[in-house]
Write an enzyme that holds these catalytic residues in place. Structure first.
Site, PDB file in Angstrom:
ATOM      1  N   CYS A 171      12.310  -6.895   3.163  1.00  0.00           N
ATOM      2  CA  CYS A 171      12.638  -6.904   1.728  1.00  0.00           C
ATOM      3  C   CYS A 171      12.424  -5.483   1.192  1.00  0.00           C
ATOM      4  O   CYS A 171      11.860  -4.637   1.896  1.00  0.00           O
ATOM      5  CB  CYS A 171      11.772  -7.923   0.983  1.00  0.00           C
ATOM      6  SG  CYS A 171      10.129  -7.326   0.547  1.00  0.00           S
ATOM      7  N   ARG A 199      -6.415   1.859  -0.529  1.00  0.00           N
ATOM      8  CA  ARG A 199      -6.306   1.075   0.715  1.00  0.00           C
ATOM      9  C   ARG A 199      -6.857   1.847   1.926  1.00  0.00           C
ATOM     10  O   ARG A 199      -7.323   2.970   1.792  1.00  0.00           O
ATOM     11  CB  ARG A 199      -4.831   0.730   0.955  1.00  0.00           C
ATOM     12  CG  ARG A 199      -4.146   0.002  -0.203  1.00  0.00           C
ATOM     13  CD  ARG A 199      -4.671  -1.402  -0.321  1.00  0.00           C
ATOM     14  NE  ARG A 199      -3.909  -2.178  -1.279  1.00  0.00           N
ATOM     15  CZ  ARG A 199      -2.842  -2.920  -0.994  1.00  0.00           C
ATOM     16  NH1 ARG A 199      -2.364  -2.956   0.230  1.00  0.00           N
ATOM     17  NH2 ARG A 199      -2.247  -3.631  -1.927  1.00  0.00           N
ATOM     18  N   CYS A 236       7.749  -2.324   3.616  1.00  0.00           N
ATOM     19  CA  CYS A 236       6.531  -2.148   4.417  1.00  0.00           C
ATOM     20  C   CYS A 236       6.819  -1.508   5.778  1.00  0.00           C
ATOM     21  O   CYS A 236       5.963  -0.822   6.329  1.00  0.00           O
ATOM     22  CB  CYS A 236       5.835  -3.480   4.635  1.00  0.00           C
ATOM     23  SG  CYS A 236       5.422  -4.321   3.119  1.00  0.00           S
ATOM     24  N   LYS A 292      -1.826  -0.834  -6.324  1.00  0.00           N
ATOM     25  CA  LYS A 292      -2.339  -0.348  -5.033  1.00  0.00           C
ATOM     26  C   LYS A 292      -2.245   1.185  -4.961  1.00  0.00           C
ATOM     27  O   LYS A 292      -1.418   1.798  -5.643  1.00  0.00           O
ATOM     28  CB  LYS A 292      -1.551  -0.968  -3.886  1.00  0.00           C
ATOM     29  CG  LYS A 292      -0.051  -0.778  -4.007  1.00  0.00           C
ATOM     30  CD  LYS A 292       0.723  -1.152  -2.754  1.00  0.00           C
ATOM     31  CE  LYS A 292       0.620  -2.579  -2.345  1.00  0.00           C
ATOM     32  NZ  LYS A 292       1.670  -2.963  -1.365  1.00  0.00           N
ATOM     33  N   LYS A 307      -2.620   4.590  -2.051  1.00  0.00           N
ATOM     34  CA  LYS A 307      -2.681   4.886  -0.610  1.00  0.00           C
ATOM     35  C   LYS A 307      -2.954   6.363  -0.326  1.00  0.00           C
ATOM     36  O   LYS A 307      -2.392   7.232  -0.984  1.00  0.00           O
ATOM     37  CB  LYS A 307      -1.372   4.461   0.049  1.00  0.00           C
ATOM     38  CG  LYS A 307      -1.135   2.958  -0.095  1.00  0.00           C
ATOM     39  CD  LYS A 307       0.125   2.484   0.582  1.00  0.00           C
ATOM     40  CE  LYS A 307       0.177   0.966   0.564  1.00  0.00           C
ATOM     41  NZ  LYS A 307       1.424   0.445   1.138  1.00  0.00           N
ATOM     42  N   CYS A 329       8.425  -4.479   9.787  1.00  0.00           N
ATOM     43  CA  CYS A 329       7.309  -5.108   9.070  1.00  0.00           C
ATOM     44  C   CYS A 329       7.141  -6.530   9.591  1.00  0.00           C
ATOM     45  O   CYS A 329       7.933  -7.005  10.395  1.00  0.00           O
ATOM     46  CB  CYS A 329       7.587  -5.115   7.580  1.00  0.00           C
ATOM     47  SG  CYS A 329       8.891  -6.275   7.144  1.00  0.00           S
ATOM     48  N   ARG A 361      -7.077  -8.701   6.411  1.00  0.00           N
ATOM     49  CA  ARG A 361      -6.819  -7.326   6.857  1.00  0.00           C
ATOM     50  C   ARG A 361      -8.125  -6.543   6.881  1.00  0.00           C
ATOM     51  O   ARG A 361      -8.837  -6.473   5.882  1.00  0.00           O
ATOM     52  CB  ARG A 361      -5.842  -6.699   5.876  1.00  0.00           C
ATOM     53  CG  ARG A 361      -5.326  -5.360   6.261  1.00  0.00           C
ATOM     54  CD  ARG A 361      -4.394  -4.825   5.174  1.00  0.00           C
ATOM     55  NE  ARG A 361      -3.093  -5.448   5.168  1.00  0.00           N
ATOM     56  CZ  ARG A 361      -2.271  -5.451   4.108  1.00  0.00           C
ATOM     57  NH1 ARG A 361      -2.634  -4.878   2.979  1.00  0.00           N
ATOM     58  NH2 ARG A 361      -1.092  -6.020   4.180  1.00  0.00           N
TER      59      ARG A 361
HETATM   60 FE1  SRM Z   1       3.207  -4.046   2.622  1.00  0.00          FE
HETATM   61  C1  SRM Z   1       3.143  -6.440   0.258  1.00  0.00           C
HETATM   62  C2  SRM Z   1       2.600  -6.306   5.018  1.00  0.00           C
HETATM   63  C3  SRM Z   1       2.484  -1.539   4.771  1.00  0.00           C
HETATM   64  C4  SRM Z   1       4.712  -1.833   0.510  1.00  0.00           C
HETATM   65  N1  SRM Z   1       2.880  -6.036   2.622  1.00  0.00           N
HETATM   66  C5  SRM Z   1       2.862  -6.842   1.525  1.00  0.00           C
HETATM   67  C6  SRM Z   1       2.406  -8.256   1.892  1.00  0.00           C
HETATM   68  C7  SRM Z   1       0.911  -8.311   1.742  1.00  0.00           C
HETATM   69  C8  SRM Z   1       3.114  -9.395   1.146  1.00  0.00           C
HETATM   70  C9  SRM Z   1       2.436  -9.929  -0.087  1.00  0.00           C
HETATM   71  O1  SRM Z   1       2.160  -9.161  -1.033  1.00  0.00           O
HETATM   72  O2  SRM Z   1       2.202 -11.135  -0.132  1.00  0.00           O
HETATM   73  C10 SRM Z   1       2.818  -8.269   3.401  1.00  0.00           C
HETATM   74  C11 SRM Z   1       2.051  -9.225   4.292  1.00  0.00           C
HETATM   75  C12 SRM Z   1       2.907  -9.708   5.433  1.00  0.00           C
HETATM   76  C13 SRM Z   1       2.136 -10.417   6.469  1.00  0.00           C
HETATM   77  O3  SRM Z   1       2.379 -11.642   6.658  1.00  0.00           O
HETATM   78  O4  SRM Z   1       1.303  -9.814   7.133  1.00  0.00           O
HETATM   79  C14 SRM Z   1       2.747  -6.794   3.731  1.00  0.00           C
HETATM   80  N2  SRM Z   1       2.526  -3.953   4.488  1.00  0.00           N
HETATM   81  C15 SRM Z   1       2.421  -4.995   5.356  1.00  0.00           C
HETATM   82  C16 SRM Z   1       2.119  -4.511   6.753  1.00  0.00           C
HETATM   83  C17 SRM Z   1       1.262  -5.473   7.561  1.00  0.00           C
HETATM   84  C18 SRM Z   1       3.450  -4.209   7.464  1.00  0.00           C
HETATM   85  C19 SRM Z   1       3.332  -3.919   8.932  1.00  0.00           C
HETATM   86  O5  SRM Z   1       4.166  -4.518   9.625  1.00  0.00           O
HETATM   87  O6  SRM Z   1       2.531  -3.116   9.382  1.00  0.00           O
HETATM   88  C20 SRM Z   1       1.461  -3.164   6.419  1.00  0.00           C
HETATM   89  C21 SRM Z   1      -0.004  -3.281   6.164  1.00  0.00           C
HETATM   90  C22 SRM Z   1      -0.627  -1.945   5.963  1.00  0.00           C
HETATM   91  C23 SRM Z   1      -2.127  -1.987   5.819  1.00  0.00           C
HETATM   92  O7  SRM Z   1      -2.805  -2.132   6.828  1.00  0.00           O
HETATM   93  O8  SRM Z   1      -2.616  -1.818   4.693  1.00  0.00           O
HETATM   94  C24 SRM Z   1       2.177  -2.819   5.120  1.00  0.00           C
HETATM   95  N3  SRM Z   1       3.481  -2.031   2.612  1.00  0.00           N
HETATM   96  C25 SRM Z   1       3.238  -1.196   3.660  1.00  0.00           C
HETATM   97  C26 SRM Z   1       3.900   0.064   3.454  1.00  0.00           C
HETATM   98  C27 SRM Z   1       3.912   1.232   4.425  1.00  0.00           C
HETATM   99  C28 SRM Z   1       2.727   2.128   4.258  1.00  0.00           C
HETATM  100  O9  SRM Z   1       1.802   1.861   3.488  1.00  0.00           O
HETATM  101  O10 SRM Z   1       2.727   3.167   4.920  1.00  0.00           O
HETATM  102  C29 SRM Z   1       4.556  -0.019   2.237  1.00  0.00           C
HETATM  103  C30 SRM Z   1       5.498   1.048   1.618  1.00  0.00           C
HETATM  104  C31 SRM Z   1       4.754   2.211   1.071  1.00  0.00           C
HETATM  105  C32 SRM Z   1       4.406   1.975  -0.370  1.00  0.00           C
HETATM  106  O11 SRM Z   1       3.334   1.449  -0.626  1.00  0.00           O
HETATM  107  O12 SRM Z   1       5.248   2.286  -1.217  1.00  0.00           O
HETATM  108  C33 SRM Z   1       4.267  -1.342   1.709  1.00  0.00           C
HETATM  109  N4  SRM Z   1       3.775  -4.116   0.693  1.00  0.00           N
HETATM  110  C34 SRM Z   1       4.415  -3.113   0.015  1.00  0.00           C
HETATM  111  C35 SRM Z   1       4.737  -3.581  -1.299  1.00  0.00           C
HETATM  112  C36 SRM Z   1       5.443  -2.766  -2.417  1.00  0.00           C
HETATM  113  C37 SRM Z   1       4.439  -2.024  -3.213  1.00  0.00           C
HETATM  114  C38 SRM Z   1       5.019  -1.310  -4.395  1.00  0.00           C
HETATM  115  O13 SRM Z   1       4.705  -0.144  -4.563  1.00  0.00           O
HETATM  116  O14 SRM Z   1       5.786  -1.903  -5.143  1.00  0.00           O
HETATM  117  C39 SRM Z   1       4.302  -4.923  -1.373  1.00  0.00           C
HETATM  118  C40 SRM Z   1       4.418  -5.875  -2.581  1.00  0.00           C
HETATM  119  C41 SRM Z   1       3.417  -5.581  -3.663  1.00  0.00           C
HETATM  120  O15 SRM Z   1       2.446  -4.873  -3.472  1.00  0.00           O
HETATM  121  O16 SRM Z   1       3.631  -6.116  -4.736  1.00  0.00           O
HETATM  122  C42 SRM Z   1       3.714  -5.226  -0.104  1.00  0.00           C
HETATM  123 FE1  SF4 Z   2       8.317  -7.068   5.054  1.00  0.00          FE
HETATM  124 FE2  SF4 Z   2       8.808  -7.361   2.446  1.00  0.00          FE
HETATM  125 FE3  SF4 Z   2       6.942  -8.795   3.579  1.00  0.00          FE
HETATM  126 FE4  SF4 Z   2       6.614  -6.195   3.288  1.00  0.00          FE
HETATM  127  S1  SF4 Z   2       6.701  -7.647   1.673  1.00  0.00           S
HETATM  128  S2  SF4 Z   2       6.113  -7.443   5.113  1.00  0.00           S
HETATM  129  S3  SF4 Z   2       8.739  -5.478   3.547  1.00  0.00           S
HETATM  130  S4  SF4 Z   2       9.134  -8.841   4.076  1.00  0.00           S
END
Ligand code: SRM
Ligand code: SF4
Length: 569
Positions: free
Chosen positions: A478, A152, A482, A214, A216, A433, A82
């Site tokens: 899930c 981030r 995201c 993390k 943001k 997502c 990323r």
């Molecule tokens: Fe996310 C984890 C994809 C925005 C909350 N997110 C992940 C991971 C990296 C899975 C992992 O930990 O192994 C996903 C990778 C999937 C893949 O194959 O690419 C993933 N998140 C994404 C993206 C690519 C979704 C998208 O379709 O755009 C976004 C990347 C943003 C970026 O460029 O940095 C993305 N993730 C978000 C958002 C929305 C936002 O930030 O506006 C959220 C919800 C807001 C928040 O943070 O509360 C989000 N992602 C999570 C979480 C839950 C975090 C938590 O607070 O518990 C995880 C899991 C974790 O961190 O443990 C996670």
């Molecule tokens: Fe989607 Fe969950 Fe993976 Fe985020 S962690 S990309 S919400 S399936």
């Protein structure tokens, strides 16, 4: 600070994630050794987690898992990388290299725009990782701080060429990003082969064990909430006087994830704490991050984000600590309003008399398919365009600063490659997502099933003559959320393959968390429930009333006021 919380963070055992950071020698670990290890395509031990600080996640293709297991092969490990791109701005010329890398050196040959204004490559083999970082370095980019327990990619309201105010906001987003970056030289040593000088690593802001979780950040220019600020830990809302930003309202503690069945986890909307003048922004940003660094819960990662710290210590106490550290007193919040959060598609003219063209990118996935040649079309545009590409928080792209002489050429390419096809308002305001096959945490499909749901919903909307309306519809595979489903009017959250929780009653501008309506239902059931809701809305709605607002007015579900209590009841 509440006494029992103080006791928790002092006396309980720290998590293994904390141990990994502490033992990592400022994020180096033994990544260099793993890069030489040809026995596996993956990273071993602590390095699995440490590479995330350098912007990469180890993944394996989940569609192939079973087959490889049967063949007694290791999973098909490959990395997702990323990039860091504060405010989402990148010169079009650089896109050519990014596109070339995706096609030549990744397993999926695509680029994925994320909803945090940047892009990801999926499927880079370990042996190609250094090439990826060197390519990014050649075009003055990097992937530092785009994953794990740091600040981030910093978001900023899109389309800054539209006014000087937007340009200023972008400048602040960049400065905050740079100010909060990890200082360790680990990235350049490992990925760019820079020689290790006597270690002078210091992390004055993030600390040796970085943040508890993390973090943001957004910089927002009302009336557009395209960055979905309420989902973020730290937000600066620009306050404008005489066409200049004079200061910012500060909001903290947003976040959307929860864990199915765990009532100690909940989404939360960022809360207002006060107004500051522009000269205070960096010291306030640092103070918020340092307070979360010192007070965040390092004994339980499910309770470690800023919103939980605030809940544990109290908002007033958290605010007081920021004031002490930054040596300021917050003023009262200044008035502001949001009117929308979708992107403004099509042509807009900028202050410099140049043109911007916003294009819809389904799921942010840059690839060619039978209907649209997105990847080829953007490549052709990048070849002739001397301005920028701007990535939006809705996973779309703005071709920005197009000169008058190039406008027709860009339009011609965009039209001939199918990039300007007419699309329903429903589709334009939808999001999913990534989910399967690359996300290891996915429970149900998201990106790959979004279009199916939208096609069915388009038919339903046509049937009830509301086909021109906007519905903010989002899917997350899930409960990490995201796809920001918990800021949509209609949100699905994956439970297991083919099953979702259905959330309804959020609003169009993204300032209300939707309420659970049905739990663990099939795709077919989702559509039956949505048809009933849309039918009722089409008949009984007030003029211009959005579906989410209608659902709340008609008390179809209870409005979420305080998610700590209401989300689970
Ligand atoms: Fe996310 C984890 C994809 C925005 C909350 N997110 C992940 C991971 C990296 C899975 C992992 O930990 O192994 C996903 C990778 C999937 C893949 O194959 O690419 C993933 N998140 C994404 C993206 C690519 C979704 C998208 O379709 O755009 C976004 C990347 C943003 C970026 O460029 O940095 C993305 N993730 C978000 C958002 C929305 C936002 O930030 O506006 C959220 C919800 C807001 C928040 O943070 O509360 C989000 N992602 C999570 C979480 C839950 C975090 C938590 O607070 O518990 C995880 C899991 C974790 O961190 O443990 C996670
Ligand atoms: Fe989607 Fe969950 Fe993976 Fe985020 S962690 S990309 S919400 S399936």
């Amino acid at each position: 600070m509440k006494n029992n919380y103080k006791k928790t963070i002092l006396e309980k055992k720290i998590t293994d994630a904390e141990r990994i950071k502490k033992d990592s020698n400022y994020l180096r670990g033994t990544i260099i050794d793993d890069l030489k290890n040809e026995i596996t395509n993956g990273f071993t031990g602590d390095n699995f987690s440490l590479i995330r600080f350098h912007g990469m996640y180890q993944q394996d293709d989940r569609d192939l898992r079973l087959e490889r297991q049967m063949q007694k092969l290791e999973p098909r490990y490959a990395m997702m990388l990323r990039c860091r791109l504060p405010g989402g701005i990148i010169q079009a010329k650089k896109w050519l290299k990014i596109n070339y890398f995706a096609i030549k050196h990744t397993l999926y040959n695509t680029i994925r725009l994320t909803n945090r204004q940047t892009f990801q490559f999926h499927g880079i083999l370990k042996k190609k990782l250094k090439d990826a970082h060197k390519m990014l370095h050649d075009i003055e980019l990097d992937s530092i701080g785009t994953a794990n327990d740091v600040n981030r990619n910093v978001l900023c309201t899109s389309n800054p060429t539209e006014s000087l105010i937007h340009q200023d906001a972008y400048k602040w987003a960049k400065r905050i990003s740079e100010c909060l970056l990890p200082q360790t030289k680990a990235y350049v040593e490992i990925w760019l082969d820079q020689k290790k000088i006597l270690t002078t690593d210091k992390e004055p802001i993030l600390g040796k064990t970085y943040l508890p979780r993390k973090f943001k950040t957004t910089v927002v220019v009302p009336p557009y909430n395209d960055v979905d600020l309420y989902a973020n830990d730290m937000n600066f809302i620009a306050i404008v006087e005489n066409k200049k930003i004079i200061g910012f309202n500060v909001l903290i503690g947003g976040g959307l994830s929860f864990i199915h069945g765990n009532k100690l986890t909940w989404p939360f909307l960022a809360k207002e704490i006060g107004y500051i003048s522009t000269d205070k922004i960096l010291s306030v940003a640092k103070s918020i991050v340092m307070t979360q660094r010192d007070w965040g819960n390092r004994t339980d990662r499910n309770n470690a984000k800023t919103r939980y710290t605030i809940n544990n210590v109290g908002l007033a106490e958290f605010k007081k600590e920021i004031e002490n550290r930054a040596n300021i007193i917050f003023e009262s919040i200044r008035p502001y309003t949001f009117i929308s959060r979708g992107d403004r598609f099509g042509w807009t003219k900028g202050i410099n008399n140049k043109w911007n063209l916003t294009l819809f990118i389904p799921n942010g996935r840059i690839c060619d398919n039978n209907e649209v040649l997105l990847q080829s079309g953007l490549f052709q545009i990048a070849k002739i365009h001397d301005g920028n590409f701007r990535l939006t928080s809705n996973q779309n792209i703005i071709i920005s600063e197009i000169s008058e002489k190039n406008k027709d050429k860009v339009e011609k390419i965009a039209q001939s490659y199918g990039l300007m096809k007419k699309t329903s308002n429903l589709r334009l305001n939808s999001m999913a997502c990534v989910s399967f096959p690359t996300c290891p945490l996915a429970m149900a499909e998201a990106e790959r099933i979004l279009s199916y749901f939208l096609t069915q919903l388009e038919k339903i909307m046509l049937k009830y003559r509301v086909e021109k309306e906007i519905i903010v519809f989002r899917i997350s595979g899930c409960p990490n959320g995201c796809g920001r489903s918990l800021l949509s009017e209609i949100g699905l959250i994956g439970k297991s393959i083919g099953r979702y929780n259905l959330y309804i009653g959020g609003n169009r501008i993204g300032s209300r968390i939707p309420t659970i309506y049905k739990e663990n239902i099939t795709e077919k059931e989702v559509l039956i429930h949505l048809e009933n809701l849309i039918k009722k809305w089409s008949i009984e709605r007030e003029q211009e009333e959005g579906l989410g607002d209608f659902i709340i007015r008609k008390e179809i579900v209870k409005k979420i006021v305080n998610p700590i209590y209401d989300f689970w009841n």
